[in-house]
Design an enzyme around this catalytic site. Structure first.
Site, short mmCIF file in Angstrom:
data_model
loop_
_atom_site.label_atom_id
_atom_site.label_comp_id
_atom_site.label_asym_id
_atom_site.label_seq_id
_atom_site.Cartn_x
_atom_site.Cartn_y
_atom_site.Cartn_z
N GLY A 125 -4.82 2.60 -3.35
CA GLY A 125 -4.29 2.78 -2.00
C GLY A 125 -3.59 4.12 -1.88
O GLY A 125 -3.43 4.86 -2.85
N GLY A 140 2.30 7.47 2.67
CA GLY A 140 2.84 8.75 3.06
C GLY A 140 3.47 9.52 1.92
O GLY A 140 3.62 10.73 1.98
N SER A 161 -0.35 8.51 -3.76
CA SER A 161 -1.51 7.66 -4.00
C SER A 161 -1.27 6.78 -5.21
O SER A 161 -0.52 7.14 -6.13
CB SER A 161 -2.75 8.52 -4.21
OG SER A 161 -2.98 9.36 -3.09
N VAL A 162 -1.95 5.61 -5.23
CA VAL A 162 -1.81 4.66 -6.33
C VAL A 162 -3.17 4.47 -6.99
O VAL A 162 -4.18 4.27 -6.30
CB VAL A 162 -1.27 3.30 -5.84
CG1 VAL A 162 -1.06 2.35 -7.01
CG2 VAL A 162 0.04 3.49 -5.09
N LYS A 164 1.47 5.33 -9.69
CA LYS A 164 1.70 5.95 -8.39
C LYS A 164 2.10 7.41 -8.56
O LYS A 164 3.07 7.73 -9.26
CB LYS A 164 2.80 5.23 -7.61
CG LYS A 164 3.08 5.88 -6.25
CD LYS A 164 3.80 4.98 -5.29
CE LYS A 164 3.86 5.62 -3.91
NZ LYS A 164 4.43 4.75 -2.91
N ASP A 200 11.96 0.88 3.41
CA ASP A 200 10.58 0.86 3.93
C ASP A 200 9.94 -0.51 3.72
O ASP A 200 8.88 -0.63 3.12
CB ASP A 200 9.75 1.95 3.23
CG ASP A 200 8.49 2.31 4.02
OD1 ASP A 200 8.43 1.99 5.22
OD2 ASP A 200 7.57 2.89 3.43
#
Length: 758
Positions: free
Chosen positions: A465, A468, A471-472, A486, A581
């Site tokens: 995935g 913002g 990326s993982v 990550k 978040d």
């Protein structure tokens, strides 16, 4: 003179005396320039409600002055309109903005020359007035006819769009209306970045740099925009479109949305023959063998003029070569050549004086024009290409000589120090190995090397995935244990600060928090290594249109577990940690669908007094608590608000924002709050895909909790500990009221709905 006055009527004499008395002085706090009046020096106009002010201003550190409009009551002057963008004055005390005899508004410089005018082609009389309105519009109109507007600043925007302003096509003036950025923060002259409206069937906002469009919005409705007084758009000097919001009680405009999201995505932001690197400061650098075309502009952060060659290439001796640049996002406007190999492609470019660069990847590409939009990519951000830049051989040779001298110096120093430092080095290595062994025994964080992570993730080949902040990627430890790696993007922390914050998070252990196994920090690269969650994130199950529906039993388990994980962060850690978040994408599910709160990368570790204010906006649109925008101190109750919005989505099985633009009656938080207050059957609110298969008591508790969590005032929201106690039936919750922000939405209806994100 006396005879002339005798021949005048009493009324004419009175008008003449009035004009003479107003020749120089503007009344304090006035919003209007009358015939015969002028504005000079530090005199200003103020709109009737005190929102806006007009007068001479000096941008940044510049010594030049301009006539502009700005917000009157903000601590930092925020200019929204400029009259004489390209013709500044040096001395405002002897310059003047006044109404001329033909009824036009004119600006005279210190020499008395007219440098700006409204230049209206309409027949106007000398009875016109100029007035600053409450919406920031500066108008020239007939004194006796309020609706008789002859000219208005809204028809001629600069870099900022205000509600009621015009974008599109002005039929009367027969010209396009668009926003144009400043050259730099000290110079409001028009730059090459513009925002306009394209109309071909439907309307779209688009950003361009004078020739190339680099961003286009979805369908844009100007009527909706014009009814929203709490929104402001501006195109900044870097070419990005920024959206700001402001509600009653705010002390400043808050940045809410930016497009493009990364500065390097702005077409030609760095100008010609330069490269943009989003991971480093400064972002823009001239290519090797090139230098800024204007050093002064470059130092003032205006890179649009780009760079020029230090040494002309394709010279009479033909001594040119190519510099290899790796992992580059290639520029546009390439041409294809028939070439069977990289050597053939290189030779074809070398034999053409117009060729500035080439690339070869299953085909030959060459560039004959100026090179724009080269971007240096990070090793794992994206797979870039090899790019061959044409430069004079002398430039490459000079660089090699410098490199050799530097290398020689390094070797000498290294050899001289080797014998005296070898023992210390060996001692440090022994201590580090011992420390690593202790860490592994104590089950604390592992410090990975970048090379190890590349091997574990098979060169970052399987992306799980992207968000913002990075990326993982999926990977495996040497013992085959699956992990999620990550990569953090655009992180400005130094290594010490990064280690300190991550180590604190790494010591946190809870059944409903994703376990952090280790980290990597080499050069500018930052990675976090987590346990792999086989069932992915909550959003992939909750919002899918096909496939198996997430049953209520699992949803309730997720709601309770997530609340417990957040409660642990807020109340049971040594230092309170605010997640910042909370959203479905950051709730991961293990093999048994137990929830694990993930991605603490945005969290800020705070002391328990909460006296500090987090001034940087964090989080995701649709889940942000009101205090993020108002500038108030942010406490754990900001997470509670986000959790409430998440709980709404768990109940309904749909994103709250998906139905916001359709109509408020379909906006689930609004439906939920009204239904709870009216005593509606709660099962009617549950995801229709469940077909009523849900525990009524659990649904009722979840609905009440969600409404309590999204109250405007944080004091009215429960703590996360109280949340899971209510969900589990340990505590009771009364009936919550409808949050004020939902009531305001109901009063303004869809006029406040102006934007939806793809």
């Amino acid at each position: 003179m006396g005879l002339r006055i005798k021949n005048l009527s009493f009324l004419q004499c009175l008008q003449l005396l009035l004009c003479l008395s107003l020749e120089v002085h503007l009344s304090r706090g006035s919003d209007t320039i009358l015939p015969g009046q002028s504005l000079s020096g530090n005199q200003t106009l103020a709109s009737p409600d005190g929102s806006f002010e007009l007068g001479f201003f000096r941008p940044g550190n510049s010594q030049r002055h301009y006539i502009g409009i700005w917000y009157k009551n903000l601590p930092n002057q925020t200019v929204v309109w400029v009259a004489n963008r390209e013709h500044p004055v040096t001395d405002p005390s002897i310059s003047a903005l006044k109404l001329s005899e033909d009824g036009n508004l004119v600006l005279l410089n210190q020499s008395g020359d007219e440098i700006w005018s409204t230049n209206s082609t309409e027949k106007v009389s000398n009875s016109t007035i100029a007035m600053l309105l409450d919406n920031g519009n500066f108008v020239v109109r007939e004194a006796s006819l309020p609706s008789g507007v002859i000219w208005q600043s809204f028809d001629y925007p600069t870099d900022t769009w205000l509600p009621g302003g015009k974008l599109g096509y002005n039929k009367l003036a027969r010209e396009k209306q668009f926003l144009t950025s400043w050259r730099n923060p000290q110079n409001p002259a028009p730059s090459l970045f513009s925002l306009g409206v394209e109309q071909n069937g439907t309307s779209h906002l688009l950003l361009w740099n004078g020739s190339e469009t680099y961003w286009t919005s979805g369908v844009w409705t100007g009527k909706i925009f014009s009814l929203v007084p709490e929104i402001q758009f501006m195109i900044d000097s870097g070419g990005q479109l920024r959206q700001f919001v402001w509600r009653k009680g705010f002390n400043k405009w808050a940045l809410f949305w930016t497009r493009p999201t990364q500065q390097c995505e702005v077409y030609a932001f760095c100008g010609a023959f330069s490269v943009c690197n989003q991971q480093k400061e400064p972002l823009c650098n001239c290519l090797q063998g090139f230098e800024p075309k204007s050093q002064e502009d470059w130092e003032s952060e205006d890179h649009t003029d780009g760079c020029v060659k230090k040494t002309p290439s394709c010279n009479s001796e033909g001594k040119d070569t190519f510099l290899l640049m790796r992992n580059i996002r290639l520029p546009v406007n390439s041409e294809s050549l028939a070439a069977e190999s990289i050597e053939e492609c290189k030779l074809a470019c070398l034999n053409n004086c117009s060729c500035n660069a080439f690339a070869y990847d299953n085909g030959c590409l060459i560039w004959k024009r100026d090179l724009f939009n080269l971007q240096q990519l990070s090793p794992v951000e994206e797979i870039g290409r090899e790019f061959h830049l044409r430069i004079a051989t002398s430039e490459l040779t000079e660089t090699k000589h410098k490199g050799k001298k530097k290398t020689t110096l390094i070797v000498v120093v290294t050899l001289a120090a080797f014998f005296t430092s070898s023992i210390l080095v060996l001692l440090m290595m022994w201590r580090r190995r011992s420390a690593n062994a202790n860490e592994q025994i104590e089950d604390s964080l592992v410090l990975f090397k970048y090379k190890e992570l590349r091997n574990m993730t098979k060169n970052f080949s399987e992306k799980l995935g992207e968000g913002g902040f990075g990326s993982v990627y999926k990977g495996s430890l040497p013992n085959s244990t699956p992990i999620a790696v990550k990569q953090l993007r655009s992180l400005q922390q130094g290594e010490k600060q990064f280690y300190a914050e991550v180590k604190t998070i790494g010591m946190i252990q809870h059944i409903n928090l994703v376990r952090l196994r280790g980290l990597c920090a080499e050069d500018s690269e930052r990675f976090l290594v987590y346990d792999y969650m086989p069932n992915g994130s909550l959003d992939s199950h909750l919002f899918q249109k096909t496939g198996k529906t997430l049953e209520w039993k699992i949803r309730f388990l997720v709601a309770v577990g997530t609340a417990k994980g957040l409660a642990y962060l807020h109340e049971e850690c040594r230092d309170c940690i605010i997640h910042c978040d909370v959203k479905p994408e950051n709730i991961l599910l293990d093999a048994e669908f137990n929830p694990k709160v993930a991605d603490l990368g945005l969290a800020k570790i705070l002391g328990r007094d909460f006296s500090r204010v987090l001034t940087t906006m964090r989080g995701t649109r649709g889940y942000l608590a009101p205090e993020w925008l108002s500038g108030e101190a942010v406490t754990p109750k900001a997470d509670v608000f986000s959790y409430g919005m998440l709980l709404c989505e768990i109940i309904s099985g749909r994103r709250n924002s998906d139905y916001l633009d359709i109509g408020l009656e379909d906006y689930f938080p609004f439906m939920l709050a009204n239904s709870i207050n009216k005593g509606v059957d709660v099962l009617t609110l549950v995801d229709k895909k469940l077909e009523g298969n849900a525990n009524v008591e659990e649904v009722s508790r979840a609905c009440k909790v969600a409404c309590w969590c999204i109250q405007d005032d944080e004091k009215d929201r429960p703590t996360m500990k109280q949340v899971f106690q209510i969900l589990e039936g340990v505590s009771d919750a009364g009936t919550p009221g409808v949050p004020r922000f939902l009531q305001q939405l109901a009063e303004t209806r869809p006029e406040t709905i102006f934007y939806s994100e793809d």
